[in-house]
Scaffold this motif. Sequence first.
Motif, PDB file in Angstrom:
ATOM      1  N   ALA A  74       0.735  -1.079  -0.110  1.00 24.18           N
ATOM      2  CA  ALA A  74      -0.024   0.064   0.220  1.00 24.18           C
ATOM      3  C   ALA A  74       0.876   1.270   0.243  1.00 24.18           C
ATOM      4  N   LYS A  75       1.890   1.389   0.838  1.00 27.08           N
ATOM      5  CA  LYS A  75       2.839   2.428   0.983  1.00 27.08           C
ATOM      6  C   LYS A  75       3.580   2.725  -0.531  1.00 27.08           C
ATOM      7  N   GLU A  76       4.107   1.539  -1.119  1.00 30.67           N
ATOM      8  CA  GLU A  76       4.815   1.669  -2.444  1.00 30.67           C
ATOM      9  C   GLU A  76       3.813   2.034  -3.453  1.00 30.67           C
ATOM     10  N   GLN A  77       2.776   1.566  -3.418  1.00 28.27           N
ATOM     11  CA  GLN A  77       1.688   1.835  -4.700  1.00 28.27           C
ATOM     12  C   GLN A  77       0.981   3.337  -4.634  1.00 28.27           C
ATOM     13  N   CYS A 171      -7.212  12.108   9.356  1.00 31.89           N
ATOM     14  CA  CYS A 171      -6.067  12.723   9.950  1.00 31.89           C
ATOM     15  C   CYS A 171      -5.138  13.342   8.965  1.00 31.89           C
ATOM     16  N   ALA A 172      -3.820  13.205   9.099  1.00 28.18           N
ATOM     17  CA  ALA A 172      -2.927  13.983   8.142  1.00 28.18           C
ATOM     18  C   ALA A 172      -3.136  13.160   6.708  1.00 28.18           C
ATOM     19  N   LEU A 173      -3.120  12.076   6.815  1.00 25.97           N
ATOM     20  CA  LEU A 173      -3.120  11.244   5.574  1.00 25.97           C
ATOM     21  C   LEU A 173      -3.986  10.553   5.035  1.00 25.97           C
ATOM     22  N   GLY A 174      -4.808   9.966   6.271  1.00 25.48           N
ATOM     23  CA  GLY A 174      -5.990   9.068   5.986  1.00 25.48           C
ATOM     24  C   GLY A 174      -5.437   7.747   5.688  1.00 25.48           C
ATOM     25  N   CYS A 175      -4.516   7.215   6.292  1.00 26.39           N
ATOM     26  CA  CYS A 175      -4.023   5.849   6.168  1.00 26.39           C
ATOM     27  C   CYS A 175      -3.749   5.123   7.473  1.00 26.39           C
ATOM     28  N   ASP A 195     -11.739  -8.693  11.725  1.00 23.89           N
ATOM     29  CA  ASP A 195     -11.334  -9.209  10.532  1.00 23.89           C
ATOM     30  C   ASP A 195     -12.162  -8.334   9.286  1.00 23.89           C
ATOM     31  N   VAL A 196     -13.481  -8.634   9.505  1.00 21.34           N
ATOM     32  CA  VAL A 196     -14.266  -8.109   8.268  1.00 21.34           C
ATOM     33  C   VAL A 196     -14.040  -6.435   8.310  1.00 21.34           C
ATOM     34  N   ALA A 197     -14.148  -5.817   9.414  1.00 23.31           N
ATOM     35  CA  ALA A 197     -13.653  -4.078   9.374  1.00 23.31           C
ATOM     36  C   ALA A 197     -12.391  -4.080   8.851  1.00 23.31           C
ATOM     37  N   LEU A 198     -11.504  -4.687   8.852  1.00 21.78           N
ATOM     38  CA  LEU A 198     -10.062  -4.486   8.299  1.00 21.78           C
ATOM     39  C   LEU A 198     -10.401  -4.625   6.683  1.00 21.78           C
ATOM     40  N   LYS A 199     -10.927  -5.760   6.298  1.00 22.18           N
ATOM     41  CA  LYS A 199     -11.254  -5.971   4.852  1.00 22.18           C
ATOM     42  C   LYS A 199     -11.856  -5.015   4.273  1.00 22.18           C
ATOM     43  N   LEU A 200     -12.688  -4.580   4.875  1.00 23.45           N
ATOM     44  CA  LEU A 200     -13.783  -3.495   4.216  1.00 23.45           C
ATOM     45  C   LEU A 200     -13.298  -2.097   4.151  1.00 23.45           C
ATOM     46  N   ALA A 207      -4.919   2.480   0.455  1.00 24.06           N
ATOM     47  CA  ALA A 207      -3.809   3.231   0.829  1.00 24.06           C
ATOM     48  C   ALA A 207      -3.611   2.880   2.167  1.00 24.06           C
ATOM     49  N   ILE A 208      -4.522   2.365   3.116  1.00 25.55           N
ATOM     50  CA  ILE A 208      -4.496   2.289   4.501  1.00 25.55           C
ATOM     51  C   ILE A 208      -3.186   1.468   4.866  1.00 25.55           C
ATOM     52  N   ARG A 209      -2.610   2.040   6.074  1.00 24.08           N
ATOM     53  CA  ARG A 209      -1.453   0.869   6.422  1.00 24.08           C
ATOM     54  C   ARG A 209      -1.432   1.035   8.013  1.00 24.08           C
ATOM     55  N   PRO A 210      -2.393   0.689   8.609  1.00 27.61           N
ATOM     56  CA  PRO A 210      -2.694   0.837  10.109  1.00 27.61           C
ATOM     57  C   PRO A 210      -1.771   0.163  11.150  1.00 27.61           C
TER      58      PRO A 210
END
Length: 245
Positions: A74-77, A171-175, A195-200, A207-210
């Motif tokens: 996600a970070k790279e793309q 937040c600042a970047l939304g990720c 699990d479902v919340a993360l996938k959704l 772009a998320i990387r929590p």
Amino acid sequence: MVPLRSCGSMSVLETFETRRICTSCAEELPKEQFSGSQWRKESSRCKNCIRTTKNPPKITDSRLLDFVEECQRAKEQYKQSQTHVVSEITPWLCLGGALQDGAWQLEKTTHGICAALERNVSPVMKKLEHLLILNLEDKGSEAECLTAFKIAVAFAQKALEEPECKIYVFCALGCNRSAIIVMALLMAVEGLTLDVALKLVREKRPAIRPKYMRVLADFEIELGRECSRPEFLEAPDSKSIGALF
């Protein structure tokens, strides 16, 4: 970024600059988070990223390795390309970065939750009539995140009593910070598993990387449920795992 000026044969940053984006974790951090030698460079890496690179956490759980790889991709793309993109997660819940202009029609939004510091609230975001500011540091404590979940859930439940409620979490970047708040809301308000919340959320905003997944795993148990992603309960601390991506 403050413009460079020439000082003899060397370019240095203006002395009044107090914050900078780490080129490794892509977070805007205060000067004290960088060593003197890194601060003098145009491309700087924070102390935590350098320390973790030298002594990275050892991850053997294949499920955690998959999560780290997803965040790395996600970070790279996407890098920061989705910062100004608003992602609709559900009809009442949106996720994004700190918008600087009115390109997105804020009249569609009834409530806002700033998952970052108050300085991340731009003038256009201050126009929201109902705005909750959680003042979370990007590399803050996990305990602060758990408290923020409860405050955000109470705010959202009250907001949802109003017709046609629409909440924008940013937040600042939304990720990272805003993403974990959105997942906490989905778990507490919609009854979704972690699990479902993360996938959704990843599907709607790739772009998320929590980083604070361990806190969300604890929150799922606090909600009186069995943790749906138990590997996060045994994960390294949020700062260490976050430095891997």
